[in-house]
Write a protein that holds these residues in place. Sequence first.
Motif, PDB file in Angstrom:
ATOM      1  N   ASP A 124      14.626  22.399   2.031  1.00 28.32           N
ATOM      2  CA  ASP A 124      13.971  22.796   3.281  1.00 28.32           C
ATOM      3  C   ASP A 124      12.764  23.688   3.027  1.00 28.32           C
ATOM      4  O   ASP A 124      11.782  23.647   3.756  1.00 28.32           O
ATOM      5  CB  ASP A 124      14.962  23.525   4.200  1.00 28.32           C
ATOM      6  N   ALA A 125      12.862  24.507   1.979  1.00 31.74           N
ATOM      7  CA  ALA A 125      11.741  25.403   1.668  1.00 31.74           C
ATOM      8  C   ALA A 125      10.532  24.601   1.201  1.00 31.74           C
ATOM      9  O   ALA A 125       9.392  24.975   1.466  1.00 31.74           O
ATOM     10  CB  ALA A 125      12.148  26.418   0.606  1.00 31.74           C
ATOM     11  N   VAL A 126      10.775  23.510   0.502  1.00 31.60           N
ATOM     12  CA  VAL A 126       9.658  22.686   0.036  1.00 31.60           C
ATOM     13  C   VAL A 126       8.974  22.064   1.248  1.00 31.60           C
ATOM     14  O   VAL A 126       7.825  22.381   1.553  1.00 31.60           O
ATOM     15  CB  VAL A 126      10.108  21.576  -0.932  1.00 31.60           C
ATOM     16  N   GLY A 127       9.701  21.229   1.980  1.00 31.13           N
ATOM     17  CA  GLY A 127       9.140  20.613   3.179  1.00 31.13           C
ATOM     18  C   GLY A 127       8.243  19.430   2.863  1.00 31.13           C
ATOM     19  O   GLY A 127       7.631  19.365   1.804  1.00 31.13           O
ATOM     20  N   ALA A 128       8.173  18.515   3.814  1.00 29.58           N
ATOM     21  CA  ALA A 128       7.409  17.279   3.631  1.00 29.58           C
ATOM     22  C   ALA A 128       5.963  17.572   3.259  1.00 29.58           C
ATOM     23  O   ALA A 128       5.366  18.525   3.770  1.00 29.58           O
ATOM     24  CB  ALA A 128       7.457  16.455   4.907  1.00 29.58           C
ATOM     25  N   THR A 129       5.435  16.773   2.387  1.00 26.65           N
ATOM     26  CA  THR A 129       4.051  16.788   1.892  1.00 26.65           C
ATOM     27  C   THR A 129       3.701  18.035   1.066  1.00 26.65           C
ATOM     28  O   THR A 129       2.581  18.179   0.607  1.00 26.65           O
ATOM     29  CB  THR A 129       2.970  16.635   3.011  1.00 26.65           C
ATOM     30  N   ARG A 130       4.666  18.929   0.901  1.00 29.82           N
ATOM     31  CA  ARG A 130       4.370  20.124   0.099  1.00 29.82           C
ATOM     32  C   ARG A 130       4.953  19.963  -1.305  1.00 29.82           C
ATOM     33  O   ARG A 130       5.874  19.193  -1.532  1.00 29.82           O
ATOM     34  CB  ARG A 130       4.973  21.358   0.760  1.00 29.82           C
ATOM     35  N   THR A 131       4.384  20.711  -2.247  1.00 31.33           N
ATOM     36  CA  THR A 131       4.809  20.602  -3.641  1.00 31.33           C
ATOM     37  C   THR A 131       5.367  21.920  -4.155  1.00 31.33           C
ATOM     38  O   THR A 131       4.736  22.966  -4.004  1.00 31.33           O
ATOM     39  CB  THR A 131       3.617  20.190  -4.543  1.00 31.33           C
ATOM     40  N   MET A 176       0.841  -1.208   0.000  1.00 28.95           N
ATOM     41  CA  MET A 176       0.000   0.000   0.000  1.00 28.95           C
ATOM     42  C   MET A 176       0.869   1.249   0.000  1.00 28.95           C
ATOM     43  O   MET A 176       1.814   1.371   0.769  1.00 28.95           O
ATOM     44  CB  MET A 176      -0.876   0.034   1.270  1.00 28.95           C
ATOM     45  N   THR A 177       0.535   2.164  -0.870  1.00 30.45           N
ATOM     46  CA  THR A 177       1.250   3.438  -0.886  1.00 30.45           C
ATOM     47  C   THR A 177       0.496   4.415   0.005  1.00 30.45           C
ATOM     48  O   THR A 177      -0.718   4.565  -0.114  1.00 30.45           O
ATOM     49  CB  THR A 177       1.291   4.014  -2.314  1.00 30.45           C
ATOM     50  N   ASP A 178       1.249   5.036   0.915  1.00 27.75           N
ATOM     51  CA  ASP A 178       0.637   6.065   1.756  1.00 27.75           C
ATOM     52  C   ASP A 178       0.565   7.357   0.941  1.00 27.75           C
ATOM     53  O   ASP A 178       1.582   7.836   0.435  1.00 27.75           O
ATOM     54  CB  ASP A 178       1.519   6.254   2.999  1.00 27.75           C
ATOM     55  N   LEU A 179      -0.625   7.902   0.808  1.00 24.89           N
ATOM     56  CA  LEU A 179      -0.756   9.121  -0.011  1.00 24.89           C
ATOM     57  C   LEU A 179      -0.462  10.400   0.778  1.00 24.89           C
ATOM     58  O   LEU A 179      -0.422  11.484   0.206  1.00 24.89           O
ATOM     59  CB  LEU A 179      -2.145   9.187  -0.653  1.00 24.89           C
ATOM     60  N   THR A 180      -0.227  10.266   2.088  1.00 32.06           N
ATOM     61  CA  THR A 180       0.072  11.463   2.882  1.00 32.06           C
ATOM     62  C   THR A 180       1.299  12.220   2.370  1.00 32.06           C
ATOM     63  O   THR A 180       1.225  13.429   2.165  1.00 32.06           O
ATOM     64  CB  THR A 180       0.244  11.102   4.379  1.00 32.06           C
ATOM     65  N   PRO A 181       2.430  11.522   2.126  1.00 27.24           N
ATOM     66  CA  PRO A 181       3.586  12.263   1.600  1.00 27.24           C
ATOM     67  C   PRO A 181       3.310  12.891   0.230  1.00 27.24           C
ATOM     68  O   PRO A 181       4.016  13.803  -0.176  1.00 27.24           O
ATOM     69  CB  PRO A 181       4.672  11.181   1.474  1.00 27.24           C
ATOM     70  N   TRP A 182       2.277  12.416  -0.454  1.00 25.84           N
ATOM     71  CA  TRP A 182       1.910  12.989  -1.754  1.00 25.84           C
ATOM     72  C   TRP A 182       0.983  14.197  -1.597  1.00 25.84           C
ATOM     73  O   TRP A 182       0.433  14.690  -2.572  1.00 25.84           O
ATOM     74  CB  TRP A 182       1.281  11.917  -2.659  1.00 25.84           C
ATOM     75  N   GLY A 183       0.812  14.627  -0.357  1.00 26.19           N
ATOM     76  CA  GLY A 183       0.080  15.876  -0.130  1.00 26.19           C
ATOM     77  C   GLY A 183      -1.388  15.718   0.183  1.00 26.19           C
ATOM     78  O   GLY A 183      -2.140  16.700   0.131  1.00 26.19           O
ATOM     79  N   LEU A 184      -1.782  14.510   0.544  1.00 28.46           N
ATOM     80  CA  LEU A 184      -3.204  14.235   0.760  1.00 28.46           C
ATOM     81  C   LEU A 184      -3.846  15.112   1.839  1.00 28.46           C
ATOM     82  O   LEU A 184      -5.004  15.506   1.711  1.00 28.46           O
ATOM     83  CB  LEU A 184      -3.395  12.750   1.118  1.00 28.46           C
ATOM     84  N   HIS A 185      -3.056  15.448   2.880  1.00 23.85           N
ATOM     85  CA  HIS A 185      -3.650  16.210   3.992  1.00 23.85           C
ATOM     86  C   HIS A 185      -4.227  17.552   3.532  1.00 23.85           C
ATOM     87  O   HIS A 185      -5.100  18.109   4.165  1.00 23.85           O
ATOM     88  CB  HIS A 185      -2.589  16.455   5.077  1.00 23.85           C
ATOM     89  N   ALA A 186      -3.740  18.052   2.411  1.00 25.89           N
ATOM     90  CA  ALA A 186      -4.208  19.369   1.947  1.00 25.89           C
ATOM     91  C   ALA A 186      -5.556  19.284   1.229  1.00 25.89           C
ATOM     92  O   ALA A 186      -6.158  20.307   0.907  1.00 25.89           O
ATOM     93  CB  ALA A 186      -3.165  19.989   1.018  1.00 25.89           C
ATOM     94  N   VAL A 187      -6.025  18.062   0.983  1.00 22.76           N
ATOM     95  CA  VAL A 187      -7.334  17.915   0.338  1.00 22.76           C
ATOM     96  C   VAL A 187      -8.407  17.954   1.425  1.00 22.76           C
ATOM     97  O   VAL A 187      -8.368  17.142   2.351  1.00 22.76           O
ATOM     98  CB  VAL A 187      -7.432  16.572  -0.433  1.00 22.76           C
ATOM     99  N   PRO A 188      -9.338  18.893   1.337  1.00 22.96           N
ATOM    100  CA  PRO A 188     -10.378  18.978   2.370  1.00 22.96           C
ATOM    101  C   PRO A 188     -11.189  17.677   2.455  1.00 22.96           C
ATOM    102  O   PRO A 188     -11.549  17.087   1.434  1.00 22.96           O
ATOM    103  CB  PRO A 188     -11.279  20.129   1.880  1.00 22.96           C
ATOM    104  N   ALA A 189     -11.461  17.261   3.686  1.00 24.59           N
ATOM    105  CA  ALA A 189     -12.141  15.975   3.922  1.00 24.59           C
ATOM    106  C   ALA A 189     -13.464  15.868   3.173  1.00 24.59           C
ATOM    107  O   ALA A 189     -13.803  14.798   2.660  1.00 24.59           O
ATOM    108  CB  ALA A 189     -12.364  15.784   5.419  1.00 24.59           C
ATOM    109  N   GLU A 190     -14.189  16.968   3.074  1.00 25.51           N
ATOM    110  CA  GLU A 190     -15.509  16.883   2.426  1.00 25.51           C
ATOM    111  C   GLU A 190     -15.398  16.543   0.944  1.00 25.51           C
ATOM    112  O   GLU A 190     -16.340  16.056   0.337  1.00 25.51           O
ATOM    113  CB  GLU A 190     -16.340  18.156   2.635  1.00 25.51           C
ATOM    114  N   GLN A 191     -14.194  16.773   0.369  1.00 24.18           N
ATOM    115  CA  GLN A 191     -14.036  16.420  -1.048  1.00 24.18           C
ATOM    116  C   GLN A 191     -13.750  14.932  -1.238  1.00 24.18           C
ATOM    117  O   GLN A 191     -13.761  14.427  -2.349  1.00 24.18           O
ATOM    118  CB  GLN A 191     -12.901  17.236  -1.667  1.00 24.18           C
ATOM    119  N   LEU A 192     -13.472  14.262  -0.114  1.00 26.78           N
ATOM    120  CA  LEU A 192     -13.078  12.862  -0.228  1.00 26.78           C
ATOM    121  C   LEU A 192     -14.249  11.895  -0.057  1.00 26.78           C
ATOM    122  O   LEU A 192     -14.098  10.694  -0.225  1.00 26.78           O
ATOM    123  CB  LEU A 192     -11.983  12.548   0.792  1.00 26.78           C
TER     124      LEU A 192
END
Length: 345
Positions: free
Chosen positions: A180-187, A1-17
């Motif tokens: 460092d400016a990018v930071g985890a889960t950010r694009t 299973m691929t964890d989508l959190t590092p791919w920025g998932l937390h930034a997607v509002p829950a109601e859209q999911l």
Amino acid sequence: MTDLTPWGLHAVPAEQLVDIDRLGRVIRVDRGECDVMTVDGVVRVLSDSQRAQDELAPVTGDWVDIGYEDGLGDVVARILPRRTSVSRRDPAERDLEQVLASNVDLVGVVHGLDRPLRAGRLERLLVIAANSGAEPIVILTKSDVAIDEPIEATVRSVARDMEVFVTSLEDRAGLEAVRDAVGATRTLALIGASGVGKSSLVNALVGSELLEVGDVRTSDAKGRHTTTARELVMLPADTGLILDTPGIRAIGLWEAEHALDLIFDDLVELSNECRFRDCTHDAEPECALRSAVEDGTADPLRVDRFRSLAHELEQQRVREEERQRRGDRDGGSGRGRGRGKGRRR
Ligand SMILES: Nc1nc2c(ncn2[C@@H]2O[C@H](COP(=O)(O)OP(=O)(O)O)[C@@H](O)[C@H]2O)c(=O)[nH]1
Ligand SMILES: [Mg+2]
Ligand SMILES: [Zn+2]
């Protein structure tokens, strides 16, 4: 299973999911197909915009819902609302928006210190970067082969309070700071001309020759480049994501009035003192911008560039209004050519 959190998932509002069947993030778009990162890894998905979605074609960075159609297989069923989108005026069509990347947190305008910099070009790219809704930054590459011109001073005068990074792959200077400016889960999306070192920068940060580097450029029959796709890649140890784009030559603005105000906020503020609210800073009496140029407190070239960008956006707005009036008259008929590439707002 691929964890989508590092791919920025937390930034997607829950109601859209809610009501999503198979969620994924588009990491690469080719003609008619794209690669989508899902919990099951990368899935190749059909994204024929004409078929699947009339107005909205997936772009790299999009969160999508994957559906299945008999005879076609996996398809992009729906694109989730874009949190940010980097867009320009479609180079092939004057009145169409072309989205280059979406859901990014930072847009890095990249310039190579090995070549002269035109302030006006940098300004345009910064307006596009700021207009995305993400944070604009400047990345100056190739400091090891910098030409003898005051490029950093020009960048400062245009980018003013934005962050500016100076890098070199020769001694890896500045790379940590960018990471460092990018930071985890950010694009971070990179935009800029071809050859300024965007893909090399991604490779250096990733630590492998993932992307093709150099002046490789082929054209299709229509004369557009098709070599490099827009690609979203993960930095090692989940420390952030970088979205590389092919070099852009044409940098037409698209509905960027707000961003223009951000990049030229000093001039916008000054223009509040013009006698006329709709002053074009041309021949009107008591124009605060012209006075500032005359008394040497404003850079005449910068004022000219501001005026011409504002004029370009104004023209676009007028055309858009006209089109809408016409559309209302013919009952909204007339599907535009290549409409699936972008979005008319
Ligand atoms: N000397 C030097 N050359 C670089 C540096 N970064 C990139 N290059 C070279 O610049 C050229 C264009 O790089 P590329 O990454 O393909 O640029 P892109 O078109 O913006 O993706 C390649 O030949 C790279 O090797 C650097 O920091 N120093
Ligand atoms: Mg490249
Ligand atoms: Zn004025």
